[in-house]
Write an enzyme that holds these catalytic residues in place. Structure first.
Site, PDB file in Angstrom:
ATOM      1  N   LYS A 130       0.794  -0.919  -0.046  1.00 15.28           N
ATOM      2  CA  LYS A 130       0.003   0.149   0.025  1.00 15.28           C
ATOM      3  C   LYS A 130       1.176   1.504   0.021  1.00 15.28           C
ATOM      4  O   LYS A 130       2.005   1.150  -0.025  1.00 15.28           O
ATOM      5  CB  LYS A 130      -0.828  -0.045   1.237  1.00 15.28           C
ATOM      6  CG  LYS A 130      -2.277   1.035   1.118  1.00 15.28           C
ATOM      7  CD  LYS A 130      -3.913   0.674   0.081  1.00 15.28           C
ATOM      8  CE  LYS A 130      -4.046   1.300   0.229  1.00 15.28           C
ATOM      9  NZ  LYS A 130      -5.852   0.019  -0.172  1.00 15.28           N
ATOM     10  N   ASP A 170      -7.261   3.966  -4.472  1.00 15.01           N
ATOM     11  CA  ASP A 170      -7.537   3.611  -3.465  1.00 15.01           C
ATOM     12  C   ASP A 170      -8.073   5.346  -3.073  1.00 15.01           C
ATOM     13  O   ASP A 170      -8.790   6.595  -3.452  1.00 15.01           O
ATOM     14  CB  ASP A 170      -7.240   3.280  -1.738  1.00 15.01           C
ATOM     15  CG  ASP A 170      -7.495   3.492  -0.781  1.00 15.01           C
ATOM     16  OD1 ASP A 170      -7.449   2.313  -1.081  1.00 15.01           O
ATOM     17  OD2 ASP A 170      -7.229   4.134  -0.168  1.00 15.01           O
TER      18      ASP A 170
HETATM   19  P1  NDP Z   1     -12.647   7.953  -2.759  1.00 12.63           P
HETATM   20  O1  NDP Z   1     -11.768   9.176  -2.299  1.00 12.63           O
HETATM   21  O2  NDP Z   1     -13.248   7.831  -4.186  1.00 12.63           O
HETATM   22  O3  NDP Z   1     -13.948   7.885  -1.827  1.00 12.63           O
HETATM   23  C1  NDP Z   1     -14.176   8.177  -0.233  1.00 12.63           C
HETATM   24  C2  NDP Z   1     -15.077   8.301   0.070  1.00 12.63           C
HETATM   25  O4  NDP Z   1     -15.340   8.123   1.486  1.00 12.63           O
HETATM   26  C3  NDP Z   1     -15.578   9.704   0.381  1.00 12.63           C
HETATM   27  O5  NDP Z   1     -17.403  10.259   0.048  1.00 12.63           O
HETATM   28  C4  NDP Z   1     -15.516  10.879   0.925  1.00 12.63           C
HETATM   29  O6  NDP Z   1     -16.284  11.424   1.378  1.00 12.63           O
HETATM   30  C5  NDP Z   1     -15.165   9.572   2.264  1.00 12.63           C
HETATM   31  N1  NDP Z   1     -14.567  10.129   3.331  1.00 12.63           N
HETATM   32  C6  NDP Z   1     -12.942   9.402   2.954  1.00 12.63           C
HETATM   33  N2  NDP Z   1     -11.882   9.728   4.660  1.00 12.63           N
HETATM   34  C7  NDP Z   1     -12.893  10.319   5.080  1.00 12.63           C
HETATM   35  C8  NDP Z   1     -13.358  10.093   6.851  1.00 12.63           C
HETATM   36  N3  NDP Z   1     -12.450  10.742   7.036  1.00 12.63           N
HETATM   37  N4  NDP Z   1     -14.315  10.724   7.423  1.00 12.63           N
HETATM   38  C9  NDP Z   1     -15.870  10.117   6.834  1.00 12.63           C
HETATM   39  N5  NDP Z   1     -15.944  10.044   5.230  1.00 12.63           N
HETATM   40  C10 NDP Z   1     -15.147   9.824   4.475  1.00 12.63           C
HETATM   41  O7  NDP Z   1     -12.382   6.550  -2.154  1.00 12.63           O
HETATM   42  P2  NDP Z   1     -13.145   5.178  -1.996  1.00 12.63           P
HETATM   43  O8  NDP Z   1     -14.301   5.280  -2.666  1.00 12.63           O
HETATM   44  O9  NDP Z   1     -11.933   4.483  -3.192  1.00 12.63           O
HETATM   45  O10 NDP Z   1     -12.245   4.225  -0.686  1.00 12.63           O
HETATM   46  C11 NDP Z   1     -13.545   3.740  -0.115  1.00 12.63           C
HETATM   47  C12 NDP Z   1     -12.691   2.724   1.002  1.00 12.63           C
HETATM   48  O11 NDP Z   1     -12.847   2.042   0.123  1.00 12.63           O
HETATM   49  C13 NDP Z   1     -11.977   2.620   1.561  1.00 12.63           C
HETATM   50  O12 NDP Z   1     -11.566   2.319   3.069  1.00 12.63           O
HETATM   51  C14 NDP Z   1     -10.831   2.149   0.754  1.00 12.63           C
HETATM   52  O13 NDP Z   1      -9.756   2.349   0.909  1.00 12.63           O
HETATM   53  C15 NDP Z   1     -11.798   1.206   0.236  1.00 12.63           C
HETATM   54  N6  NDP Z   1     -11.396   0.051  -0.945  1.00 12.63           N
HETATM   55  C16 NDP Z   1     -11.201   1.168  -2.748  1.00 12.63           C
HETATM   56  C17 NDP Z   1     -10.756   0.491  -3.314  1.00 12.63           C
HETATM   57  C18 NDP Z   1     -10.767   0.528  -4.323  1.00 12.63           C
HETATM   58  O14 NDP Z   1     -10.459   0.298  -5.678  1.00 12.63           O
HETATM   59  N7  NDP Z   1     -11.223   1.995  -4.403  1.00 12.63           N
HETATM   60  C19 NDP Z   1     -11.067  -0.930  -3.449  1.00 12.63           C
HETATM   61  C20 NDP Z   1     -11.333  -2.123  -1.769  1.00 12.63           C
HETATM   62  C21 NDP Z   1     -11.298  -0.937  -0.898  1.00 12.63           C
HETATM   63  P3  NDP Z   1     -15.783  13.058   0.844  1.00 12.63           P
HETATM   64  O15 NDP Z   1     -15.894  13.759  -0.089  1.00 12.63           O
HETATM   65  O16 NDP Z   1     -15.867  14.384   1.682  1.00 12.63           O
HETATM   66  O17 NDP Z   1     -13.526  13.231   1.402  1.00 12.63           O
HETATM   67  O1  2IT Z   2      -7.983  -1.711  -0.792  1.00 10.67           O
HETATM   68  C1  2IT Z   2      -7.947  -2.053  -2.124  1.00 10.67           C
HETATM   69  O2  2IT Z   2      -7.907  -3.167  -1.642  1.00 10.67           O
HETATM   70  C2  2IT Z   2      -7.637  -0.866  -3.516  1.00 10.67           C
HETATM   71  N1  2IT Z   2      -7.685   0.570  -2.636  1.00 10.67           N
HETATM   72  C3  2IT Z   2      -7.256  -1.922  -4.492  1.00 10.67           C
HETATM   73  C4  2IT Z   2      -6.042  -2.189  -4.305  1.00 10.67           C
HETATM   74  C5  2IT Z   2      -5.649  -2.266  -6.133  1.00 10.67           C
HETATM   75  O3  2IT Z   2      -4.448  -2.673  -6.888  1.00 10.67           O
HETATM   76  O4  2IT Z   2      -6.484  -2.327  -7.105  1.00 10.67           O
END
Ligand code: NDP
Ligand code: 2IT
Length: 451
Positions: A130, A170
């Site tokens: 990561k 992420d």
């Molecule tokens: P984005 O940046 O696209 O969206 C994040 C969302 O979560 C936004 O709505 C943001 O609000 C909110 N958010 C972020 N930080 C906080 C916080 N501290 N408190 C409250 N709300 C918060 O990120 P992703 O959708 O990609 O990621 C979301 C989750 O999914 C994370 O935990 C990530 O690790 C996990 N994840 C993502 C993957 C991916 O492929 N993208 C894969 C697997 C897991 P705001 O707009 O106000 O910042």
């Molecule tokens: O938490 C996760 O699994 C991710 N942010 C995606 C990792 C990836 O390599 O696609």
């Protein structure tokens, strides 16, 4: 866990705490895994003799670096970048990059540690890593984002490669940032190669990668419900977040006949008792990814209510999908969900449930609860498929990728059932995911000897 195993767990954790002071998120993630693995290996002396769990909790290496860039006013800005290369026993390091002001070594170590088990569960050859930076993309111009991504990659490129370490997105990193980073890598090394996933389709991306994490969290819920002869259709769904994972989770739920009534951001949540539609969701996607606005604007457009500074877990629901960030469901939230009759919880986010909340849910035994390392494995799975397509130098159709994704999530579910089913038939999906993820990595580490 008997008292001897409890002592072993306490001794093990004392060692991890001593070596990782001031890293609460990392310690939390390790504890959640060790709780299941220490009893599991109690009658398997080889794992203990070879100190497999001790080795897994020590990252292979941590790279930390200065990122210097110039903002639009000509001011010099300094951020800290990281890449945690946790474990490459079963494949190249693989895992996302997070840009958020809360990023520090502890947060990235917890994410890298979880990633090792998640990637193992997918069945694809990927190790865990990561990275990220304490950079806040909010209110930055397009050019500032570009300059930051280029500066970040100007150091990171030394440590990654298609067969060594393959980052992706992420929080705060999506296709736009991946594009800037991939372009900079290509410019520096002079090679076009699959060093990042989550790329746009035009330059080696995979179909369904953007959708994959959200879709996967819903497929995991579908599998858990199907195992108990239930479905998503007609169920009221509460989703947190409004980013990549949340929006595609909501899209898939609506497509499957679920009624999505909430979405949130870091300022608050919206409640729409009528339920979101594909059109309303499209509006949210544009609000968040193009206009970079706040979720509260939704109620001015579509009605419903906005709840400043709150999370959505108090809204009565059948199914809950935390898709924002770590520790967003507390023990009180878990009690509220259970009291309101919630049946399923699928973690789109990484470690969204606090340890106390997990204990509340486990004690109730009424809620089907998939941990992030299983429920959000869809994202990295399609990243793995993107790596395969890059190696083959071809692109699969939407239907082909979706078929692979569904098959992989079914496999993740079935491993959780295999290793998480108790004598009374209750399935502990956390335990199942931890043990199944551990087994494959441990077997590879044993095969390599002492290193
Ligand atoms: P984005 O940046 O696209 O969206 C994040 C969302 O979560 C936004 O709505 C943001 O609000 C909110 N958010 C972020 N930080 C906080 C916080 N501290 N408190 C409250 N709300 C918060 O990120 P992703 O959708 O990609 O990621 C979301 C989750 O999914 C994370 O935990 C990530 O690790 C996990 N994840 C993502 C993957 C991916 O492929 N993208 C894969 C697997 C897991 P705001 O707009 O106000 O910042
Ligand atoms: O938490 C996760 O699994 C991710 N942010 C995606 C990792 C990836 O390599 O696609």
């Amino acid at each position: 866990m008997n008292s001897h195993q409890a002592d072993d767990l306490a001794t093990f954790m004392a060692g991890v705490e001593r070596r990782n002071p001031g890293e609460p998120e990392f310690l939390q993630a390790v504890h959640e895994v060790a709780m299941d693995i220490i009893p599991y290996i109690a009658d398997k002396p080889i794992f203990q003799e070879l100190k497999i769990l001790e080795r897994m909790t020590e990252p292979d290496r941590i790279v930390s670096f200065r990122v210097v860039w110039e903002d639009d006013r000509g001011e010099i800005r300094v951020n800290r970048g990281f890449r945690i290369q946790q474990n490459n026993a079963i494949g190249p390091y693989k895992g996302g990059i997070r840009f958020h002001p809360s990023v520090n070594q502890s947060v990235l170590k917890f994410l890298a540690f979880e990633q090792v088990f998640k990637n193992s569960l997918t069945g694809l050859p990927m190790g865990g890593g990561k990275g990220g930076a304490d950079f806040n993309p909010k209110e930055k111009s397009e050019r500032e984002i570009m300059r930051f991504c280029q500066a970040f990659m100007t150091e990171l490129y030394k440590h990654i490669g298609p067969d060594t370490d393959v980052p992706a997105g992420d929080i705060g990193v999506g296709a736009r940032e991946v594009g800037y980073m991939f372009g900079q890598y290509k410019r520096i090394v002079g090679r076009f190669e699959g060093v990042l996933t989550g790329k746009a389709l035009e330059f080696g991306g995979s179909r369904i990668r953007s959708e994959a994490t959200g879709y996967g969290a819903v497929y995991m819920m579908e599998e858990m419900l199907a195992h108990h002869q239930e479905t998503i259709e007609g169920r009221i769904c509460v989703v947190s977040g409004s980013g990549n994972v949340a929006t595609y989770c909501a899209e898939k739920l609506i497509g499957m006949g679920g009624k999505v009534v909430t979405m949130s951001d870091s300022s608050g949540f919206i409640y729409d008792p009528e339920g979101l539609t594909h059109d309303k969701l499209q509006w949210i996607m544009e609000l968040k990814s193009k206009r970079r606005g706040r979720i509260e604007e939704y109620v001015r457009e579509f009605g419903g209510t906005y709840h400043e500074g709150e999370r959505p877990w108090g809204v009565p629901c059948d199914l809950a999908f935390p898709c924002a960030t770590q520790n967003e469901i507390t023990a009180d939230d878990a009690r509220t969900l259970i009291d309101n009759g919630c049946r399923g919880l699928s973690e789109g986010a990484n470690m969204p449930t606090t340890p106390e909340a997990i204990r509340v849910i486990q004690a109730s035994k009424t809620l089907l609860h998939a941990p992030g390392k299983a429920a959000n494995a869809g994202g990295v799975s399609v990243s793995g498929l993107e790596m395969s397509q890059n190696s083959l130098r071809l692109q699969w159709t939407r239907a082909e990728v979706d078929q692979h994704l569904r098959r992989i999530i079914r496999g993740v579910h079935d491993q959780c059932v295999e290793f998480g089913t108790a004598a009374d038939g209750h399935i502990d999906y956390f335990k199942g995911a931890n043990i199944a993820g551990f087994n494959k990595v441990a077997a590879a580490m044993i095969a390599y000897g002492v290193m």
